[in-house]
Scaffold this motif. Structure first.
Motif, PDB file in Angstrom:
ATOM      1  N   LYS A 121      -7.769   3.653 -26.771  1.00  0.00           N
ATOM      2  CA  LYS A 121      -8.828   3.035 -25.974  1.00  0.00           C
ATOM      3  C   LYS A 121     -10.078   3.911 -25.875  1.00  0.00           C
ATOM      4  CE  LYS A 121      -5.696   0.180 -23.204  1.00  0.00           C
ATOM      5  NZ  LYS A 121      -5.986  -1.018 -23.979  1.00  0.00           N
ATOM      6  N   ILE A 122     -10.399   4.561 -26.982  1.00  0.00           N
ATOM      7  CA  ILE A 122     -11.623   5.366 -27.025  1.00  0.00           C
ATOM      8  C   ILE A 122     -12.766   4.469 -27.494  1.00  0.00           C
ATOM      9  CG2 ILE A 122     -12.748   7.397 -28.012  1.00  0.00           C
ATOM     10  CD1 ILE A 122      -9.972   8.527 -28.577  1.00  0.00           C
ATOM     11  N   PRO A 123     -13.830   4.327 -26.697  1.00  0.00           N
ATOM     12  CA  PRO A 123     -14.951   3.476 -27.120  1.00  0.00           C
ATOM     13  C   PRO A 123     -15.593   3.996 -28.406  1.00  0.00           C
ATOM     14  CG  PRO A 123     -15.147   4.107 -24.803  1.00  0.00           C
ATOM     15  CD  PRO A 123     -14.072   4.943 -25.390  1.00  0.00           C
ATOM     16  N   VAL A 124     -16.057   3.080 -29.245  1.00  0.00           N
ATOM     17  CA  VAL A 124     -16.705   3.441 -30.503  1.00  0.00           C
ATOM     18  C   VAL A 124     -18.156   2.963 -30.472  1.00  0.00           C
ATOM     19  CG1 VAL A 124     -16.710   3.151 -33.007  1.00  0.00           C
ATOM     20  CG2 VAL A 124     -14.527   3.315 -31.780  1.00  0.00           C
ATOM     21  N   VAL A 125     -19.069   3.886 -30.720  1.00  0.00           N
ATOM     22  CA  VAL A 125     -20.500   3.593 -30.774  1.00  0.00           C
ATOM     23  C   VAL A 125     -20.967   3.857 -32.199  1.00  0.00           C
ATOM     24  CG1 VAL A 125     -22.791   4.202 -29.900  1.00  0.00           C
ATOM     25  CG2 VAL A 125     -20.807   4.255 -28.359  1.00  0.00           C
ATOM     26  N   ARG A 168     -17.683  11.354 -35.203  1.00  0.00           N
ATOM     27  CA  ARG A 168     -17.601  12.538 -34.353  1.00  0.00           C
ATOM     28  C   ARG A 168     -17.264  12.100 -32.927  1.00  0.00           C
ATOM     29  NH1 ARG A 168     -17.836  14.098 -38.746  1.00  0.00           N
ATOM     30  NH2 ARG A 168     -19.169  15.712 -39.706  1.00  0.00           N
ATOM     31  N   SER A 169     -16.449  12.904 -32.271  1.00  0.00           N
ATOM     32  CA  SER A 169     -16.111  12.641 -30.869  1.00  0.00           C
ATOM     33  C   SER A 169     -17.141  13.333 -29.980  1.00  0.00           C
ATOM     34  CB  SER A 169     -14.707  13.165 -30.564  1.00  0.00           C
ATOM     35  OG  SER A 169     -14.398  12.956 -29.201  1.00  0.00           O
ATOM     36  N   ILE A 170     -17.754  12.576 -29.085  1.00  0.00           N
ATOM     37  CA  ILE A 170     -18.727  13.127 -28.138  1.00  0.00           C
ATOM     38  C   ILE A 170     -18.038  13.249 -26.785  1.00  0.00           C
ATOM     39  CG2 ILE A 170     -20.964  12.820 -27.021  1.00  0.00           C
ATOM     40  CD1 ILE A 170     -21.156  13.279 -30.049  1.00  0.00           C
ATOM     41  N   ALA A 176     -28.345  15.569 -33.020  1.00  0.00           N
ATOM     42  CA  ALA A 176     -28.929  15.901 -31.713  1.00  0.00           C
ATOM     43  C   ALA A 176     -27.889  15.715 -30.601  1.00  0.00           C
ATOM     44  CB  ALA A 176     -30.159  15.033 -31.441  1.00  0.00           C
ATOM     45  N   LEU A 177     -27.084  14.661 -30.700  1.00  0.00           N
ATOM     46  CA  LEU A 177     -26.030  14.420 -29.707  1.00  0.00           C
ATOM     47  C   LEU A 177     -24.926  15.465 -29.823  1.00  0.00           C
ATOM     48  CD1 LEU A 177     -25.964  10.556 -30.060  1.00  0.00           C
ATOM     49  CD2 LEU A 177     -26.272  11.743 -27.891  1.00  0.00           C
ATOM     50  N   ILE A 178     -24.559  15.829 -31.058  1.00  0.00           N
ATOM     51  CA  ILE A 178     -23.523  16.852 -31.251  1.00  0.00           C
ATOM     52  C   ILE A 178     -23.988  18.185 -30.681  1.00  0.00           C
ATOM     53  CG2 ILE A 178     -22.270  18.196 -32.992  1.00  0.00           C
ATOM     54  CD1 ILE A 178     -22.355  15.683 -34.788  1.00  0.00           C
ATOM     55  N   GLU A 179     -25.243  18.545 -30.952  1.00  0.00           N
ATOM     56  CA  GLU A 179     -25.759  19.830 -30.472  1.00  0.00           C
ATOM     57  C   GLU A 179     -25.887  19.855 -28.954  1.00  0.00           C
ATOM     58  OE1 GLU A 179     -29.332  20.071 -32.790  1.00  0.00           O
ATOM     59  OE2 GLU A 179     -28.412  21.423 -34.256  1.00  0.00           O
ATOM     60  N   ARG A 180     -26.165  18.695 -28.342  1.00  0.00           N
ATOM     61  CA  ARG A 180     -26.311  18.641 -26.892  1.00  0.00           C
ATOM     62  C   ARG A 180     -24.967  18.837 -26.185  1.00  0.00           C
ATOM     63  NH1 ARG A 180     -30.258  16.494 -23.645  1.00  0.00           N
ATOM     64  NH2 ARG A 180     -31.516  17.320 -25.342  1.00  0.00           N
ATOM     65  N   PHE A 181     -23.909  18.216 -26.729  1.00  0.00           N
ATOM     66  CA  PHE A 181     -22.621  18.245 -26.025  1.00  0.00           C
ATOM     67  C   PHE A 181     -21.581  19.169 -26.662  1.00  0.00           C
ATOM     68  CE2 PHE A 181     -24.637  14.209 -24.915  1.00  0.00           C
ATOM     69  CZ  PHE A 181     -24.631  14.327 -23.536  1.00  0.00           C
ATOM     70  N   PHE A 212     -16.537   9.342 -26.214  1.00  0.00           N
ATOM     71  CA  PHE A 212     -16.626   8.189 -27.102  1.00  0.00           C
ATOM     72  C   PHE A 212     -16.764   8.697 -28.524  1.00  0.00           C
ATOM     73  CE2 PHE A 212     -20.999   9.085 -25.761  1.00  0.00           C
ATOM     74  CZ  PHE A 212     -21.720   9.017 -26.949  1.00  0.00           C
ATOM     75  N   LEU A 213     -16.424   7.835 -29.476  1.00  0.00           N
ATOM     76  CA  LEU A 213     -16.565   8.172 -30.887  1.00  0.00           C
ATOM     77  C   LEU A 213     -17.903   7.642 -31.390  1.00  0.00           C
ATOM     78  CD1 LEU A 213     -12.986   7.395 -32.240  1.00  0.00           C
ATOM     79  CD2 LEU A 213     -13.988   9.627 -31.783  1.00  0.00           C
ATOM     80  N   LEU A 214     -18.648   8.503 -32.068  1.00  0.00           N
ATOM     81  CA  LEU A 214     -19.950   8.129 -32.606  1.00  0.00           C
ATOM     82  C   LEU A 214     -19.845   8.086 -34.128  1.00  0.00           C
ATOM     83  CD1 LEU A 214     -22.952   7.620 -31.802  1.00  0.00           C
ATOM     84  CD2 LEU A 214     -23.339  10.059 -32.205  1.00  0.00           C
TER      85      LEU A 214
END
Length: 425
Positions: free
Chosen positions: A199-203, A247-249, A219-224, A257-259
Motif C-alpha cells: 500500500k505504498i502510493p505511487v507518483v 525511487r522511494s521518497i 531535486a526531491l531525492i536531494e531534499r529528502f 511514496f514511490l516516485l
C-alpha cells in the motif's frame, strides 16, 4: 567535397502542412532538433500546404523537382520527412532523388537505440525497429545499400549489416524479442504487485521530453535523501531517460511514496514505440497521482501540455488525478498564477519543492487517521512499529501503558482499534 559527403550527414527537412495545422512550425523545428540529436546537420527546409498527401511521393511532383534542386544546391545527402512514409513512398522518392530518404519515425527510433541502456529498453527499441522495418524491406534495403553508415542505419544492430533479411526471419526475430521481453515484464508486474500489497502510493512524473522530469526527481531525492539517495541521469537533451527509474521518497513524518520517472513524450510519438514501451509506460497507468512536468520557459508549453495529455489518454491513464509542476519558472519572463492543481518550481535551483511535496501529500495520503492509543507495556513491539510506520507527535507513560498521539494509515487504525482511547480527529 567527396570526403565531406562520406563523413558528414547534411539533410533537407520536408513537411506537408495539412489543413493549416496550428503547431506545424513547431513540429518542423522539433524535427530539426531530432536530426541534431542524430548528428545530422539540417541545411535546408521544404514545406508544402495541401489538403491531402500525394499517394506516390507524399509531396507533389513539382515539389519533388524543387527538392532535387535543393539537394544539389545545398550538397545534401539525406531527406528527412516530418511524417511517417509508406514503403512505396520511400521507394519512389529514393528512385527520383537518388539519395537516402527517411522519416520522423526512424529518427526517433535511432535516438532511442542510441540512448537505451537497460536490457528491457534495448529489447523494446529493437522490437519497435523491427516492426517498422517489416513492411519497408525493399525501400530500406536499397537505401542502406546506397550509404553504409549514418542515421537510419542503426537497424544493423540486430546483426544483419546490409538488411539481407526476408520477412520470415524478421517475424521470427520479433517473436524472440517479444518472448524475452515478456519475462522482464513479468518481473516488473511482480514488483508492482508487491508495492500494491504494501500500500505504498505511487507518483509518476510525466511530461514532454526535456521538460525536466529527471532534474525534478533529483531535486526531491536531494531534499529528502541528501546523503544516500541515488540520483538519476538528467541531461539537457531529447529522450535522456528511456528506463523507468523508481525511487522511494521518505518524508520526515514516516510517510513515504514511490516516485517514478518515465520516458518523455513527443509529438507524433511512433506507434511502434508506444506499443513496444507499453510495459514500461504501464507504470503511469497504475499510479495514484501523475505529476505533469511542464517546461514553462518554452513559449509553446501549452501545445506540449496538450501532446502529453493526449498520450496519457492513449495509455488509459487519463482517469488518474494530475498535478501540474510548472518547471523552469526562473527562466520565464513572468510567473504563472497559482492554482490548486498547479505548482511553480525550478528543479535546478530547488525552488517550490516543499510546496510541490505539500500538494502531493494532500492528494495521496487521504487514508490517514489521527488518534490516541494506549499501548500496554507488554506490547513494546507495537510501540516500536508505530514509531517507525506512523507519525507519532507525542508520547507519555501512563499507569496502564504508553500513550501515543499519532497519525497512521486507516489499515493500522482498524487493526489496532482495541488500543484507541481517542478516536479520529
Amino acid at each position: 567535397m567527396e570526403q565531406r559527403e562520406q563523413t558528414e550527414q547534411r539533410a533537407i527537412t520536408v513537411g506537408v502542412n495539412l489543413h493549416n495545422q496550428p503547431d506545424f512550425v513547431d513540429s518542423m523545428e522539433e524535427l530539426r532538433h531530432l536530426a541534431a540529436a542524430c548528428d545530422v546537420e539540417v541545411v535546408g527546409e521544404l514545406t508544402q500546404k495541401a489538403a491531402h498527401v500525394n499517394a506516390s511521393h507524399y509531396i507533389g511532383t513539382g515539389k519533388v523537382s524543387e527538392l532535387s534542386e535543393m539537394l544539389r544546391a545545398y550538397e545534401a545527402n539525406i531527406v528527412i520527412f516530418n511524417d511517417e512514409l509508406s514503403p512505396s513512398q520511400i521507394r519512389n522518392l529514393e528512385k527520383d532523388l537518388a539519395c537516402k530518404v527517411i522519416d520522423r519515425t526512424i529518427l526517433i527510433l535511432d535516438i532511442f537505440a542510441e540512448r537505451a541502456r537497460t536490457r528491457e529498453a534495448q529489447l523494446q527499441v529493437e522490437m519497435a525497429r523491427m516492426q517498422y522495418m517489416l513492411p519497408r524491406l525493399v525501400g530500406l534495403r536499397e537505401s542502406l545499400g546506397r550509404q553504409s553508415g549514418g542515421v537510419g542505419t542503426k537497424n544493423r544492430g540486430a546483426g544483419e549489416t546490409k538488411l539481407e533479411l526476408d520477412r520470415r526471419r524478421i517475424e521470427a526475430k520479433i517473436a524472440a524479442l517479444h518472448k524475452e521481453l515478456e519475462t522482464l515484464v513479468a518481473q516488473r508486474q511482480i514488483q508492482r504487485k508487491q508495492r500494491q500489497k504494501n500500500k505504498i502510493p505511487v507518483v509518476s512524473l510525466v511530461g514532454y521530453t526535456n521538460a525536466g522530469k529527471s532534474s525534478l526527481m533529483n531535486a526531491l531525492i536531494e531534499r529528502f535523501h541528501p546523503d544516500g539517495g541515488k540520483l538519476v541521469l538528467a541531461k539537457d537533451m531529447l529522450f535522456a531517460t528511456l528506463e523507468t527509474s523508481v525511487r522511494s521518497i521518505e518524508l520526515p513524518d514516516n510517510k513515504s511514496f514511490l516516485l517514478t520517472d518515465t520516458v518523455g513524450f513527443v509529438r507524433n510519438l511512433p506507434h511502434h514505440l508506444i506499443k513496444a514501451f507499453r510495459s514500461t509506460l504501464e507504470e503511469v497507468a497504475e499510479s495514484d497521482l501523475l505529476v505533469h512536468v511542464v517546461d514553462y520557459a518554452d513559449p509553446e508549453h501549452e501545445h506540449l501540455i496538450a501532446v502529453t495529455n493526449e498520450t496519457v489518454k492513449a495509455l488509459g491513464a487519463d482517469h488518474i488525478p494530475m498535478l501540474y509542476a510548472y518547471n523552469k519558472t526562473d527562466l520565464a519572463p513572468e510567473r504563472p498564477a497559482d492554482e490548486p492543481d498547479r505548482v511553480c518550481v525550478s528543479a535546478k535551483r530547488g525552488d517550490g519543492i516543499d510546496e510541490l511535496v505539500r500538494r502531493i501529500r494532500e492528494r495521496i495520503f487521504t487514508d490517514y487517521v489521527r488518534c490516541e492509543m494506549l499501548i500496554p507495556f507488554e506490547q513494546g513491539r507495537l510501540v516500536s512499529y508505530l514509531n517507525e510506520n506512523a507519525n507519532v507527535t507525542s508520547t507519555s507513560y501512563e499507569e496502564n501503558g504508553t500513550k501515543l498521539t499519532l497519525e497512521c494509515v486507516k489499515a493500522d487504525y482498524d487493526k489496532y482499534r482495541d488500543y484507541v482511547v481517542a478516536g479520529p480527529e
